[in-house]
Design an enzyme around this catalytic site. Sequence first.
Site: not given
Ligand code: GUN
Length: 300
Positions: A54, A98, A121
């Site tokens: 990311k 995350q 998100d």
């Molecule tokens: N962990 C696995 N997928 C995601 C996601 O789409 N967003 C976040 N914040 N954590 C994750």
Amino acid sequence: MSATLIDGKAFAATIRSKVADHVARLKKEQDLTPGLAVILVGEDPASQVYVRSKGKQTTEVGMTSFEHKLAADTSEAELLALIQHLNANPEVHGILVQLPLPDHMDEDLVINAIDPAKDVDGFHISNVGLLGTGQKSMVPCTPLGCLMMLRNHHGSLSGMNAVVIGRSNIVGKPMAQLLLGDSCTVTVAHSRTKDLAEVVRRADIVVAAVGRPEMVPGDWIQPGATVIDVGINRIEAPEKGEGKTRLVGDCHYASCAEVAGAITPVPGGVGPMTIACLLANTLTAACRANGLPEPDGLTA
Ligand code: GUN
């Protein structure tokens, strides 16, 4: 029939390039650089890989990346204080915590501490409610990526029968809302659904998001249907040598591809779209925060 491949890797690259063009314009014309803050608590190896990816892609499209890596024993209060700090920082337009978080933290409490306008998100309860009532919101990245691929392949989705397999808050439920928003007739199936094969056979669009390797066989697929496979499952691959593994989706690719009209591969389908949509959401959040027009084609 042999299905058309929906190339998520290539499509994600075009989205990133659109985002990068828009970011360059914002910098030049508005002196505005969108910023994304990612918080990782602990050392989960898969999460570390995602967070690194990311950060790299954020800077590649010209945005500012703020990375906050916290020890696994960080207190919930410390994490909440960091979120408040980022909420108040005008250079931060998107905040992503995350998941999963360590067991001593309340995930809902943490997510709902994020300013909904910065919740890239789309997990904050306000954004869930806005999406559910058809109002402007931040939309979860994986379902947004699936929707973009479907629109790109079909144009209008109006009137199509869509079956979403899986009812998670991250994928299944928001996916169903987005498909409803595009006037599909939507069924959400899950582990307790009776006659799942029959339900799936009625679908013009199948979105599989259950996390069970190769669960959907080709004979569940209506000839010509579009199959979007969200699953990313690592399984043993003795044919590649001892101890080797490979990635498979929730659909049995070879048999589904025989029957479907179009299908996303794993890897290279939905996966790359998720981070591309995170960047798109960050750009959208930066535009909204500054009262600027939103980018075309990058929102729901
Ligand atoms: N962990 C696995 N997928 C995601 C996601 O789409 N967003 C976040 N914040 N954590 C994750």
